[in-house]
Design a protein around this motif. Structure first.
Motif, mmCIF file in Angstrom:
data_model
loop_
_atom_site.group_PDB
_atom_site.id
_atom_site.type_symbol
_atom_site.label_atom_id
_atom_site.label_comp_id
_atom_site.label_asym_id
_atom_site.label_seq_id
_atom_site.Cartn_x
_atom_site.Cartn_y
_atom_site.Cartn_z
ATOM 1 N N GLU A 175 92.336 32.104 36.147
ATOM 2 C CA GLU A 175 92.246 32.265 37.604
ATOM 3 C C GLU A 175 91.864 30.952 38.257
ATOM 4 O OE1 GLU A 175 89.972 35.732 39.150
ATOM 5 O OE2 GLU A 175 88.802 34.207 40.216
ATOM 6 N N SER A 195 90.857 29.458 42.355
ATOM 7 C CA SER A 195 90.613 29.760 43.757
ATOM 8 C C SER A 195 90.857 28.532 44.605
ATOM 9 C CB SER A 195 89.171 30.255 43.951
ATOM 10 O OG SER A 195 88.983 31.487 43.283
ATOM 11 N N THR A 238 89.581 31.436 51.893
ATOM 12 C CA THR A 238 89.786 31.265 50.456
ATOM 13 C C THR A 238 90.834 32.246 49.963
ATOM 14 O OG1 THR A 238 88.091 32.880 49.876
ATOM 15 C CG2 THR A 238 87.376 30.597 50.110
ATOM 16 N N SER A 293 92.987 33.297 45.937
ATOM 17 C CA SER A 293 92.950 33.090 44.489
ATOM 18 C C SER A 293 94.292 33.452 43.875
ATOM 19 C CB SER A 293 91.859 33.959 43.841
ATOM 20 O OG SER A 293 90.588 33.673 44.386
ATOM 21 N N GLY A 327 93.639 37.152 48.980
ATOM 22 C CA GLY A 327 92.574 36.531 49.749
ATOM 23 C C GLY A 327 92.952 36.339 51.201
ATOM 24 N N ALA A 342 86.852 40.580 44.063
ATOM 25 C CA ALA A 342 86.474 40.643 45.476
ATOM 26 C C ALA A 342 87.593 40.059 46.332
ATOM 27 C CB ALA A 342 85.174 39.875 45.717
ATOM 28 N N ASN A 343 87.581 40.357 47.624
ATOM 29 C CA ASN A 343 88.604 39.812 48.528
ATOM 30 C C ASN A 343 88.527 38.294 48.595
ATOM 31 O OD1 ASN A 343 89.770 42.261 49.231
ATOM 32 N ND2 ASN A 343 88.347 42.621 50.916
ATOM 33 N N THR A 344 87.335 37.789 48.665
ATOM 34 C CA THR A 344 87.113 36.336 48.684
ATOM 35 C C THR A 344 85.900 36.051 47.810
ATOM 36 O OG1 THR A 344 85.709 36.499 50.644
ATOM 37 C CG2 THR A 344 88.044 36.118 51.013
ATOM 38 N N THR A 345 85.424 34.838 47.832
ATOM 39 C CA THR A 345 84.253 34.500 47.028
ATOM 40 C C THR A 345 83.083 35.376 47.457
ATOM 41 O OG1 THR A 345 85.038 32.206 46.850
ATOM 42 C CG2 THR A 345 82.728 32.637 46.320
ATOM 43 N N VAL A 349 84.812 35.151 42.707
ATOM 44 C CA VAL A 349 85.765 36.165 43.159
ATOM 45 C C VAL A 349 85.868 37.302 42.149
ATOM 46 C CG1 VAL A 349 88.177 36.598 43.800
ATOM 47 C CG2 VAL A 349 87.087 34.451 44.449
#
Lengths: 292, 140
Positions: free
Chosen positions: A205, A207, A215, A217, A275, B58-61, B97
């Motif tokens: 992965e 990001s 953000t 990913s 994201g 998760a959607n973002t960090t 994430v």
């Protein structure tokens, strides 16, 4: 009895009205006192009948024949009927009959509608009750609805070092580099890639983030075998699922409360891009998969 | 006539209210923090070992993401034990994430179990969780 009187005094019908009136006058002046009520009643009936039927004027036969020859027996009237075509005098009766049948069906339709409505209400209440008791009825029905999405499964142009490292890690885990996008939005910076290995699968992965704080990913997973691929649940809102196909890969694009998710799976491989990224950017990245 | 009309209106109102409640419940299933997740349980290689594999995104960090608890039941539905998630046991990860790993639990060999696993993600003040029921697995 009435029939006998009619036959008995039938001769009175042949007399003229004036003669019958004279007979009535003579009867009223007769001093003998005989019972002539039957005669009188019959005369009165005859006179009443004659008053109801208007007297017909005598017909001039010669004149009628002359008019017929002049106005009707003409070459233009050859083959034409003297009488007007008969109107469908039965039609009003038919319409009335049809309306009557429809009206007679209304109570039956009404009864059926009530039964259907009651049945639907009972079914829905039972479903709610089952849901309240713990059975996930609606969850089962929502296998492909607006709330969740179940899925059976997943280019280097001046790329940053982190992204090159991401591609190298894919190869180490027997995931083709060509499965990763060869491009990503230029305003995003690639962070250090991560690897998550366990006994069931390997996830590589990476990001990305931009100066605005957004953000997203990219993650590609390789499962040890098709038998252990778990049932994954994707959160989504009420927006429609969009299928975007590029380079023979069909990505499912889901919307989830402002976030976007694009996911694809093939056998033991699964790829996801998710994201704070726009639909256009995701599609551009999908288009770049397999590119140079 | 009045009774029939009242019965029909009542039925219709009941059906309509149920539909609204279903619709409301459905719209709330989207998550502001969770993107997708999976949990599975398999028999391990050791005696009594149950292995829980989880993958929570998760959607973002996220400030915190992963498995908040694993509640174990036997196949008859009798409660056995609860494992709370933490960063130390690897069930929870921070400032990332994805939280993905396998957790091993030792149960009674030969007995069958299932678990109610709660996954979650916290991003700032937003927190959301989901409960997943695993299949019944017999501990080796």
């Amino acid at each position: 009895m009435a029939q006998e009187n009619c036959e008995k005094y039938a001769y009175l019908d042949q007399l003229s009205t004036q003669q019958l009136e004279q007979l009535l006058l003579a009867d009223t002046e007769d001093p003998s006192g005989r019972d002539t009520s039957e005669v009188v009643f019959h005369i009165l009936e005859v006179l009443q009948t004659r008053e109801d039927v208007p007297a017909m004027e005598p017909v001039d036969v010669a004149q009628a024949w002359e008019e017929f020859q002049q106005y009707y027996n003409t070459p233009e009237g050859e083959g034409q009927s003297l009488y007007l075509p008969r109107e469908d005098s039965e039609r009003p009766e038919k319409d009335a009959c049809a309306a009557s049948k429809f009206r007679s069906r209304l109570p039956a339709l009404w009864k059926t509608a009530r039964i259907v409505a009651a049945t639907m209400a009972i079914l829905l209440s039972l479903m709610v009750g089952a849901q309240a008791s713990g059975l996930n009825i609606f969850g089962t029905l929502a296998q492909w609805t607006n709330d969740i999405f179940h899925f059976g499964i997943d280019k280097e142009s001046g790329l940053a070092e982190n992204y090159k490292l991401f591609l190298d890690l894919l190869e180490e885990r027997d995931i083709p580099r060509s499965y990763a996008p060869s491009q990503y939005p230029s305003d995003f910076i690639a962070n250090e890639p991560l690897v998550r290995d366990d006994d069931s699968s390997s996830l590589v992965e990476i990001s990305f983030s931009n100066p605005n704080g957004s953000t997203f990913s990219i993650g590609i997973t390789r499962y040890a075998s098709p038998d252990i691929i778990p049932d994954r649940t994707f959160e989504k809102d009420s927006s429609k699922v969009e299928i975007y196909t590029s380079s023979s890969k069909s990505f499912y694009i889901l919307y989830n409360e402002g976030s976007l998710m694009a996911t694809w799976a093939d056998g033991v491989l699964s790829e996801s891009i998710w994201g704070d990224i726009s639909s256009d950017d995701i599609k551009s990245m999908i288009d770049s998969i397999g590119g140079s | 006539m009045r009774k029939r009309l009242f019965a029909f209106i009542f039925s219709f109102a009941l059906a309509a209210s149920l539909c609204f409640s279903i619709s409301f419940a459905s719209e709330n299933r989207a998550s502001k923090t969770l993107s997708f997740y999976s949990v599975s349980c398999r028999a391990g290689s050791k005696s009594g070992e149950l292995r829980f594999s989880y993958d929570v995104r998760a959607n973002t960090t996220a400030d915190s993401v992963g498995v908040s608890s694993i509640v174990l039941y036997n196949s008859a539905g009798v409660y056995m034990t609860t494992v709370l998630g933490s960063t130390s046991n690897g069930l929870i990860d921070s400032n990332c994430v994805t939280c993905k790993d396998t957790y091993s639990h030792t149960a009674v060999s030969g007995n069958s179990y299932y678990a109610a696993v709660t996954v979650f993600a916290q991003i700032g003040d937003e927190y959301d969780s989901r409960k997943i029921i695993t299949d019944v697995v017999t501990a080796p």
